[in-house]
Design a protein around this motif. Structure first.
Motif, PDB file in Angstrom:
ATOM      1  N   ARG A  72       0.927  -1.257  -0.263  1.00  0.00           N
ATOM      2  CA  ARG A  72       0.061   0.170  -0.180  1.00  0.00           C
ATOM      3  C   ARG A  72       0.798   1.264  -0.172  1.00  0.00           C
ATOM      4  N   ILE A  73       1.779   1.273   0.741  1.00  0.00           N
ATOM      5  CA  ILE A  73       2.692   2.362   1.026  1.00  0.00           C
ATOM      6  C   ILE A  73       3.767   2.686  -0.439  1.00  0.00           C
ATOM      7  N   ASP A  74       4.225   1.647  -0.775  1.00  0.00           N
ATOM      8  CA  ASP A  74       5.213   1.737  -1.782  1.00  0.00           C
ATOM      9  C   ASP A  74       4.560   2.011  -3.255  1.00  0.00           C
ATOM     10  N   PHE A  75       3.168   1.487  -3.416  1.00  0.00           N
ATOM     11  CA  PHE A  75       2.544   1.483  -4.665  1.00  0.00           C
ATOM     12  C   PHE A  75       1.669   2.442  -4.770  1.00  0.00           C
ATOM     13  N   GLU A  76       0.926   2.870  -3.458  1.00  0.00           N
ATOM     14  CA  GLU A  76      -0.102   3.687  -3.316  1.00  0.00           C
ATOM     15  C   GLU A  76      -1.537   2.959  -4.065  1.00  0.00           C
ATOM     16  N   ALA A  77      -1.601   1.896  -3.971  1.00  0.00           N
ATOM     17  CA  ALA A  77      -2.819   1.093  -4.524  1.00  0.00           C
ATOM     18  C   ALA A  77      -3.150  -0.019  -3.312  1.00  0.00           C
ATOM     19  N   GLU A  78      -4.168  -0.431  -3.502  1.00  0.00           N
ATOM     20  CA  GLU A  78      -4.617  -1.675  -2.720  1.00  0.00           C
ATOM     21  C   GLU A  78      -4.306  -3.017  -3.271  1.00  0.00           C
ATOM     22  N   PRO A  79      -3.285  -3.784  -2.750  1.00  0.00           N
ATOM     23  CA  PRO A  79      -2.799  -4.969  -3.091  1.00  0.00           C
ATOM     24  C   PRO A  79      -4.069  -5.990  -3.098  1.00  0.00           C
ATOM     25  N   GLU A  80      -3.810  -6.956  -4.083  1.00  0.00           N
ATOM     26  CA  GLU A  80      -4.657  -8.372  -4.085  1.00  0.00           C
ATOM     27  C   GLU A  80      -3.793  -9.210  -3.111  1.00  0.00           C
ATOM     28  N   PRO A  81      -4.396  -9.644  -2.031  1.00  0.00           N
ATOM     29  CA  PRO A  81      -4.039 -10.836  -1.171  1.00  0.00           C
ATOM     30  C   PRO A  81      -3.767 -12.114  -2.040  1.00  0.00           C
ATOM     31  N   PHE A  82      -2.699 -12.548  -1.704  1.00  0.00           N
ATOM     32  CA  PHE A  82      -2.281 -14.133  -2.302  1.00  0.00           C
ATOM     33  C   PHE A  82      -1.642 -14.667  -1.131  1.00  0.00           C
ATOM     34  N   ALA A  83      -2.176 -15.582  -0.553  1.00  0.00           N
ATOM     35  CA  ALA A  83      -2.032 -16.270   0.653  1.00  0.00           C
ATOM     36  C   ALA A  83      -0.702 -16.927   0.535  1.00  0.00           C
ATOM     37  N   PRO A  84      -0.089 -17.688  -0.676  1.00  0.00           N
ATOM     38  CA  PRO A  84       1.329 -18.061  -0.700  1.00  0.00           C
ATOM     39  C   PRO A  84       2.345 -17.191  -0.614  1.00  0.00           C
ATOM     40  N   LEU A  85       2.125 -15.738  -0.555  1.00  0.00           N
ATOM     41  CA  LEU A  85       3.123 -14.808  -0.172  1.00  0.00           C
ATOM     42  C   LEU A  85       3.254 -14.606   1.367  1.00  0.00           C
ATOM     43  N   ASP A  86       2.503 -15.378   2.096  1.00  0.00           N
ATOM     44  CA  ASP A  86       2.751 -15.253   3.408  1.00  0.00           C
ATOM     45  C   ASP A  86       3.833 -15.835   3.900  1.00  0.00           C
ATOM     46  N   LEU A  87       4.172 -15.761   5.242  1.00  0.00           N
ATOM     47  CA  LEU A  87       5.487 -16.452   5.538  1.00  0.00           C
ATOM     48  C   LEU A  87       5.376 -17.789   5.317  1.00  0.00           C
ATOM     49  N   LEU A  88       6.708 -18.169   5.226  1.00  0.00           N
ATOM     50  CA  LEU A  88       6.759 -19.636   4.789  1.00  0.00           C
ATOM     51  C   LEU A  88       6.232 -20.524   5.774  1.00  0.00           C
ATOM     52  N   LYS A  89       5.784 -21.709   5.466  1.00  0.00           N
ATOM     53  CA  LYS A  89       5.166 -22.581   6.774  1.00  0.00           C
ATOM     54  C   LYS A  89       6.360 -23.413   6.840  1.00  0.00           C
ATOM     55  N   SER A  90       6.475 -23.931   8.078  1.00  0.00           N
ATOM     56  CA  SER A  90       7.629 -24.774   8.470  1.00  0.00           C
ATOM     57  C   SER A  90       7.786 -26.174   8.218  1.00  0.00           C
ATOM     58  N   GLU A  91       6.642 -26.642   8.006  1.00  0.00           N
ATOM     59  CA  GLU A  91       6.572 -28.058   7.454  1.00  0.00           C
ATOM     60  C   GLU A  91       6.953 -27.979   6.218  1.00  0.00           C
ATOM     61  N   GLU A  92       7.831 -28.937   5.594  1.00  0.00           N
ATOM     62  CA  GLU A  92       8.594 -28.928   4.279  1.00  0.00           C
ATOM     63  C   GLU A  92       7.444 -29.341   2.996  1.00  0.00           C
ATOM     64  N   THR A  93       6.181 -29.957   3.409  1.00  0.00           N
ATOM     65  CA  THR A  93       5.468 -30.215   2.276  1.00  0.00           C
ATOM     66  C   THR A  93       4.545 -28.927   2.136  1.00  0.00           C
ATOM     67  N   GLU A  94       4.243 -28.303   3.141  1.00  0.00           N
ATOM     68  CA  GLU A  94       3.529 -26.988   3.041  1.00  0.00           C
ATOM     69  C   GLU A  94       4.512 -25.795   2.234  1.00  0.00           C
ATOM     70  N   LYS A  95       5.710 -26.154   2.566  1.00  0.00           N
ATOM     71  CA  LYS A  95       6.658 -24.990   2.127  1.00  0.00           C
ATOM     72  C   LYS A  95       6.648 -25.175   0.573  1.00  0.00           C
ATOM     73  N   ALA A  96       6.929 -26.219   0.520  1.00  0.00           N
ATOM     74  CA  ALA A  96       6.914 -26.658  -1.298  1.00  0.00           C
ATOM     75  C   ALA A  96       5.632 -26.594  -1.980  1.00  0.00           C
ATOM     76  N   ALA A  97       4.622 -26.617  -1.222  1.00  0.00           N
ATOM     77  CA  ALA A  97       3.194 -26.233  -2.053  1.00  0.00           C
ATOM     78  C   ALA A  97       3.119 -24.648  -2.243  1.00  0.00           C
ATOM     79  N   GLN A  98       3.665 -23.905  -1.168  1.00  0.00           N
ATOM     80  CA  GLN A  98       3.564 -22.549  -1.203  1.00  0.00           C
ATOM     81  C   GLN A  98       4.680 -21.855  -2.500  1.00  0.00           C
ATOM     82  N   MET A  99       5.881 -22.621  -2.351  1.00  0.00           N
ATOM     83  CA  MET A  99       6.682 -22.229  -3.436  1.00  0.00           C
ATOM     84  C   MET A  99       6.153 -22.586  -4.600  1.00  0.00           C
ATOM     85  N   ALA A 100       5.492 -23.667  -5.031  1.00  0.00           N
ATOM     86  CA  ALA A 100       5.185 -24.047  -6.428  1.00  0.00           C
ATOM     87  C   ALA A 100       3.885 -23.061  -6.570  1.00  0.00           C
TER      88      ALA A 100
END
Length: 88
Positions: free
Chosen positions: A5-33
């Motif tokens: 919001r601050i950098d681009f002065e626009a309302e961003p579109e949420p995208f859950a995979p961009l959240d902090l990486l999950k600690s479980e390797e399978t979940e982390k791999a799914a996020q990256m994919a």
């Protein structure tokens, strides 16, 4: 979200995979994919900008940017190729 919001002065579109990486390797791999799939599927005429956590950037690119630095990438093969880095 606040950074986008601050950098681009626009309302961003949420995208859950961009959240902090999950600690479980399978979940982390799914996020990256999911992030890679989103990047590869983008067909807009402008640049795709994703505001993402440091840990995610490192996992995706191997690059550890400084605060306020952007990593410019392009899809290449099964991964991403770093084209450059920009400091704001």
């Amino acid at each position: 979200m606040e950074t986008a919001r601050i950098d681009f002065e626009a309302e961003p579109e949420p995208f859950a995979p961009l959240d902090l990486l999950k600690s479980e390797e399978t979940e982390k791999a799914a996020q990256m994919a999911a992030i890679l799939k989103e990047i590869r599927a983008y067909s807009g005429s402008d640049n795709l900008v994703m505001v993402i956590h440091l840990e995610n950037i490192v996992a995706l690119t191997g690059v550890s940017p400084r605060e306020g630095e952007a990593v410019v990438i392009e899809p290449q093969g099964d991964g991403l190729r770093v084209l450059g880095r920009v400091t704001f």
